[in-house]
Design a protein around this motif. Sequence first.
Motif, PDB file in Angstrom:
ATOM      1  N   GLN A  32       0.825  -1.209   0.000  1.00  0.00           N
ATOM      2  CA  GLN A  32       0.000   0.000   0.000  1.00  0.00           C
ATOM      3  C   GLN A  32       0.859   1.259   0.000  1.00  0.00           C
ATOM      4  OE1 GLN A  32      -3.356  -0.277  -0.400  1.00  0.00           O
ATOM      5  NE2 GLN A  32      -2.847  -2.444  -0.518  1.00  0.00           N
ATOM      6  N   LEU A  33       2.069   1.149   0.529  1.00  0.00           N
ATOM      7  CA  LEU A  33       3.003   2.280   0.545  1.00  0.00           C
ATOM      8  C   LEU A  33       3.838   2.352  -0.736  1.00  0.00           C
ATOM      9  CD1 LEU A  33       4.244   2.026   4.248  1.00  0.00           C
ATOM     10  CD2 LEU A  33       2.734   3.771   3.282  1.00  0.00           C
ATOM     11  N   GLY A  34       3.552   1.461  -1.692  1.00  0.00           N
ATOM     12  CA  GLY A  34       4.234   1.491  -2.979  1.00  0.00           C
ATOM     13  C   GLY A  34       5.527   0.704  -3.044  1.00  0.00           C
ATOM     14  N   THR A  87       8.376   5.083  15.065  1.00  0.00           N
ATOM     15  CA  THR A  87       8.716   5.641  13.755  1.00  0.00           C
ATOM     16  C   THR A  87       9.962   5.036  13.118  1.00  0.00           C
ATOM     17  OG1 THR A  87       9.899   7.470  14.784  1.00  0.00           O
ATOM     18  CG2 THR A  87       7.594   7.858  14.163  1.00  0.00           C
ATOM     19  N   LYS A  88      10.781   4.344  13.865  1.00  0.00           N
ATOM     20  CA  LYS A  88      11.989   3.720  13.315  1.00  0.00           C
ATOM     21  C   LYS A  88      11.758   2.266  12.934  1.00  0.00           C
ATOM     22  CE  LYS A  88      14.850   7.151  13.818  1.00  0.00           C
ATOM     23  NZ  LYS A  88      15.414   7.827  12.685  1.00  0.00           N
ATOM     24  N   SER A  89      10.541   1.780  13.068  1.00  0.00           N
ATOM     25  CA  SER A  89      10.236   0.385  12.778  1.00  0.00           C
ATOM     26  C   SER A  89       9.543   0.248  11.430  1.00  0.00           C
ATOM     27  CB  SER A  89       9.325  -0.179  13.865  1.00  0.00           C
ATOM     28  OG  SER A  89       8.775  -1.413  13.456  1.00  0.00           O
ATOM     29  N   PRO A  90      10.173  -0.424  10.462  1.00  0.00           N
ATOM     30  CA  PRO A  90       9.497  -0.649   9.177  1.00  0.00           C
ATOM     31  C   PRO A  90       8.191  -1.423   9.356  1.00  0.00           C
ATOM     32  CG  PRO A  90      11.819  -1.257   9.027  1.00  0.00           C
ATOM     33  CD  PRO A  90      11.539  -0.952  10.464  1.00  0.00           C
ATOM     34  N   THR A  91       8.164  -2.335  10.312  1.00  0.00           N
ATOM     35  CA  THR A  91       6.948  -3.116  10.571  1.00  0.00           C
ATOM     36  C   THR A  91       5.834  -2.212  11.071  1.00  0.00           C
ATOM     37  OG1 THR A  91       8.252  -5.095  11.054  1.00  0.00           O
ATOM     38  CG2 THR A  91       5.992  -5.048  11.886  1.00  0.00           C
ATOM     39  N   ALA A  92       6.134  -1.349  12.033  1.00  0.00           N
ATOM     40  CA  ALA A  92       5.116  -0.444  12.578  1.00  0.00           C
ATOM     41  C   ALA A  92       4.628   0.538  11.520  1.00  0.00           C
ATOM     42  CB  ALA A  92       5.666   0.306  13.790  1.00  0.00           C
ATOM     43  N   VAL A  93       5.531   0.999  10.666  1.00  0.00           N
ATOM     44  CA  VAL A  93       5.143   1.918   9.587  1.00  0.00           C
ATOM     45  C   VAL A  93       4.230   1.183   8.603  1.00  0.00           C
ATOM     46  CG1 VAL A  93       5.993   3.262   7.629  1.00  0.00           C
ATOM     47  CG2 VAL A  93       7.128   3.434   9.846  1.00  0.00           C
ATOM     48  N   ALA A  94       4.595  -0.044   8.246  1.00  0.00           N
ATOM     49  CA  ALA A  94       3.784  -0.825   7.310  1.00  0.00           C
ATOM     50  C   ALA A  94       2.402  -1.137   7.896  1.00  0.00           C
ATOM     51  CB  ALA A  94       4.493  -2.120   6.940  1.00  0.00           C
ATOM     52  N   LEU A  95       2.332  -1.332   9.205  1.00  0.00           N
ATOM     53  CA  LEU A  95       1.052  -1.631   9.858  1.00  0.00           C
ATOM     54  C   LEU A  95       0.198  -0.382  10.070  1.00  0.00           C
ATOM     55  CD1 LEU A  95       2.209  -4.169  12.606  1.00  0.00           C
ATOM     56  CD2 LEU A  95       0.881  -4.677  10.544  1.00  0.00           C
ATOM     57  N   GLY A  96       0.792   0.786   9.924  1.00  0.00           N
ATOM     58  CA  GLY A  96       0.055   2.025  10.151  1.00  0.00           C
ATOM     59  C   GLY A  96       0.090   2.488  11.597  1.00  0.00           C
ATOM     60  N   ILE A  97       0.879   1.831  12.435  1.00  0.00           N
ATOM     61  CA  ILE A  97       1.011   2.217  13.843  1.00  0.00           C
ATOM     62  C   ILE A  97       1.798   3.523  13.944  1.00  0.00           C
ATOM     63  CG2 ILE A  97       2.050   1.552  16.051  1.00  0.00           C
ATOM     64  CD1 ILE A  97       1.438  -1.375  15.272  1.00  0.00           C
TER      65      ILE A  97
END
Length: 167
Positions: A32-34, A87-97
Amino acid sequence: MAKKKNQKKAESYAKKSAVETLRFQTHWGLKQLGQQDGNLFHELVDAEVNFIAELDLAQDLLAIKSLVDGVKQSFAVVPTAEKGDFTKSPTAVALGIAHINEINNIGIPLSWSEMIAQKILTIYYPEEYRNQIVDWAKTNGYNISTYLGRPIVKFSKLYIIIDRTRA
């Protein structure tokens, strides 16, 4: 004895299921983030999800995602970009957290071991929504308490402070 064995088997299955759900949702979020399949971010997320699974945090992360998604659906607001402990976690960013303005500038990934040691993590929302979000979380069954006068949501291993950002 058989009951205890079945209970342990069910718990083990629930943990495996949570890890696979987390892995799927992070890959979906990256799309979803491209971000295309097989790129560096997918590899980073896989490594991070493996580490999260070792620390037994998959269910907590899915519960935090559920909270953030519920808030987004109810109030059309997401966590403040570039703020918070996730904000430093790719997983959290991908999850929208967590939200960042440009995923390619994510920086050095955080250490989940340090986050567990910290125990209390922060997600920021705009000031005008914070109290409504806390009320929504209470009415939707989240375990809410306060810590130094700030609302905190308790999960099994992590505690999340819902803090406000001022304009």
